[in-house]
Scaffold this motif. Structure first.
Motif, short mmCIF file in Angstrom:
data_model
loop_
_atom_site.label_atom_id
_atom_site.label_comp_id
_atom_site.label_asym_id
_atom_site.label_seq_id
_atom_site.Cartn_x
_atom_site.Cartn_y
_atom_site.Cartn_z
N MET A 178 45.06 59.86 38.32
CA MET A 178 45.76 60.02 37.06
C MET A 178 47.05 59.20 36.97
N LEU A 197 41.46 63.59 38.55
CA LEU A 197 40.49 64.32 37.74
C LEU A 197 39.10 64.06 38.31
N LEU A 253 37.76 65.32 26.94
CA LEU A 253 38.38 64.46 27.95
C LEU A 253 39.22 63.37 27.29
#
Length: 140
Positions: free
Chosen positions: A2, A113, A129
């Protein structure tokens, strides 16, 4: 990955140990500690498996891992450990407790993730998402 939430598992010793900068130095100190005190050098951590493997791979012996369930950096000051292995992002807490990092990072991590490869991913899931990832982007 991320791109945020970076944190490293590191080994730290008191800054006053000026002659300790790597794991071979720590091994020598652990041996001297045993000879001087008749006990193993204590390293406080919550991450026993990772730390033990790291020290074993580096050939460090003569230490004992002691469990820490919070405020690990304070264990050296309160006399329950001689060194620590803990997570740090900025190093500020280590600095505040007069500790320095020695050796290489034991484990690097960041917010990540994941999705199961076996789990179905519908169009609705894709839209959720996309909205989630959009919220993570810096504004401006």
């Amino acid at each position: 990955p991320m791109g945020f939430g970076h944190a490293d598992l590191v080994l730290a010793v008191p800054k006053v140990w000026t002659d300790v900068s790597d794991l071979s130095d720590l091994d020598a100190v652990a041996d001297a500690f045993w000879r001087a005190h008749g006990m193993r050098l204590r390293i406080a951590t919550k991450y026993h498996r990772l730390v033990r493997a790291h020290l074993r791979n580096a050939g460090v012996a003569g230490y004992q891992l002691v469990d820490s369930q919070g405020a690990t950096e304070g264990t050296v000051a309160n006399g329950t450990a001689e060194a620590i292995a803990d997570i740090t992002s900025t190093g500020a807490t280590l600095e505040a407790n007069h500790l320095k990092i020695i050796g290489d990072v034991i484990h690097a991590s960041e917010a990540t993730l994941f999705q199961s490869k076996k789990s179905p991913f519908s169009e609705d899931d894709t839209a959720v998402l996309a909205r989630f990832l959009q919220r993570l982007k810096p504004s401006g």
